[in-house]
Design an enzyme around this catalytic site. Structure first.
Site, short mmCIF file in Angstrom:
data_model
loop_
_atom_site.label_atom_id
_atom_site.label_comp_id
_atom_site.label_asym_id
_atom_site.label_seq_id
_atom_site.Cartn_x
_atom_site.Cartn_y
_atom_site.Cartn_z
N HIS A 284 0.95 -1.25 0.29
CA HIS A 284 0.24 -0.16 0.48
C HIS A 284 1.07 1.30 0.42
CE1 HIS A 284 -3.64 2.62 0.80
NE2 HIS A 284 -3.05 3.03 1.65
N GLY B 139 -6.83 3.98 1.29
CA GLY B 139 -7.67 4.64 0.26
C GLY B 139 -7.11 3.99 -0.38
N LEU C 39 -9.86 -3.23 4.41
CA LEU C 39 -8.86 -2.49 3.29
C LEU C 39 -7.68 -1.93 4.49
CD1 LEU C 39 -8.89 -1.41 0.98
CD2 LEU C 39 -10.22 0.22 1.72
N ASP C 40 -7.22 -2.39 3.35
CA ASP C 40 -5.63 -1.82 3.81
C ASP C 40 -5.28 -1.58 5.45
OD1 ASP C 40 -5.19 -1.24 1.70
OD2 ASP C 40 -5.82 0.52 1.68
N ALA C 41 -5.80 -2.79 6.18
CA ALA C 41 -5.90 -2.81 8.20
C ALA C 41 -5.61 -3.98 8.53
CB ALA C 41 -7.84 -2.65 8.24
#
Length: 290
Positions: free
Chosen positions: A198, A207, A233-235
């Protein structure tokens, strides 16, 4: 060439004597330990261990080590995995249009820096097909949209099974994997099978368009994060991060340019740590034994 080793990763409830128990199990079978790392998380009540030992002279044949370790884990009320340093797992790289992370990973594989094979590159765009083919990987074009996402991910799973894929790397794959895909390929446990890069220093700027938002906030440091993928998401649990300084003179394009370098470094480091079995996940976070 370095002699082959076995690697045991164990997570179990914390209790006295675990270091002696695990190292004693290896030594009791004639193993010569070359690395031993342990972590006791008092808050979680968990004990994490990574032990690596030489296969030469070990009293159990290779095929008997995992079942024996499973019995040990069951007795300790934990979970474990056994891998071997001379294994080269089959990896699929998922991409979209950006090539910098794909090229970096394939180059590191070619030079022997990353101990893995890449028989498959999957994309929702045709742009990077020539790069995959140059490095000897099959390129699979699978267009995806909200209308056909289920069908596309079913095709993904077919390709992964066909090539015996053990790890998926999202190298700037600008699509979100659905919970059903993750449940099929990467059932939740302590040993994850999907890594993403990311383009921000998570948990900041999750995000889309993180560089644009970072520029708007006037940050002086940007970064990239290699993490395991989960339903959120992205966690997912963070494996590795890389940063670079930016200034008031930098425009969004400069942040993106600098960010590409951090993305390559963070992703390569995250993949290498995973392949070397130096990462363990528990309670949504990681212990990284370096």
């Amino acid at each position: 060439m370095t002699a082959a080793t076995a690697i045991l990763q164990m997570i179990c409830p914390d209790q006295p004597g675990l270091v002696r128990e695990l190292s004693g199990w290896v030594a009791g079978n004639g193993g010569n330990i070359v690395h031993a790392d342990h972590h006791s998380d008092q808050g979680a009540g968990l004990f994490l261990s990574r032990i690596e030992w030489q296969l030469e002279g070990f009293g159990l044949p290779r095929e008997a080590i995992a079942p024996a370790a499973a019995s040990l884990a069951e007795r300790l009320g934990g979970e474990q995995t056994v891998t071997f340093s001379d294994e080269r797992p089959a990896v699929a790289i998922f991409v979209s249009k950006q090539d910098h992370c794909l090229l970096d990973l394939l180059w590191r594989v070619r030079t022997g820096e990353l101990p893995m094979r890449v028989p498959l590159v999957v994309s929702n765009h045709p742009d990077l097909g020539p790069i995959a083919e140059e490095f000897g990987a099959q390129f699979a074009l699978v267009p995806i949209s909200n209308a056909n996402r289920g069908e596309a991910e079913a095709r993904h799973l077919e390709l992964l099974a066909e090539h015996g894929i053990e790890l998926v790397i999202l190298a700037k794959y600008m699509q979100v994997l659905t919970p059903s895909f993750l449940a099929a390929f990467d059932p939740p446990d302590a040993f994850h099978r999907v890594i993403n890069i990311h383009h921000s220093f998570l948990p900041a700027f999750m995000g889309a368009q993180p560089y644009h938002r970072a520029w708007e906030r006037g940050v002086k440091l940007i970064g990239a994060t290699g993490h395991y993928v989960t339903d959120e998401l992205d966690a997912g649990p963070i494996i590795a991060q890389s940063t670079v300084n930016v200034s008031h003179r930098d425009e969004v394009e400069d942040l993106i340019r600098k960010g590409r370098d951090t993305e390559r470094l963070a992703l390569a480091r995250a993949v290498r740590l995973h392949l070397k079995r130096q990462v363990m996940v528990y309670r949504g976070r990681t212990a990284v034994f370096e």
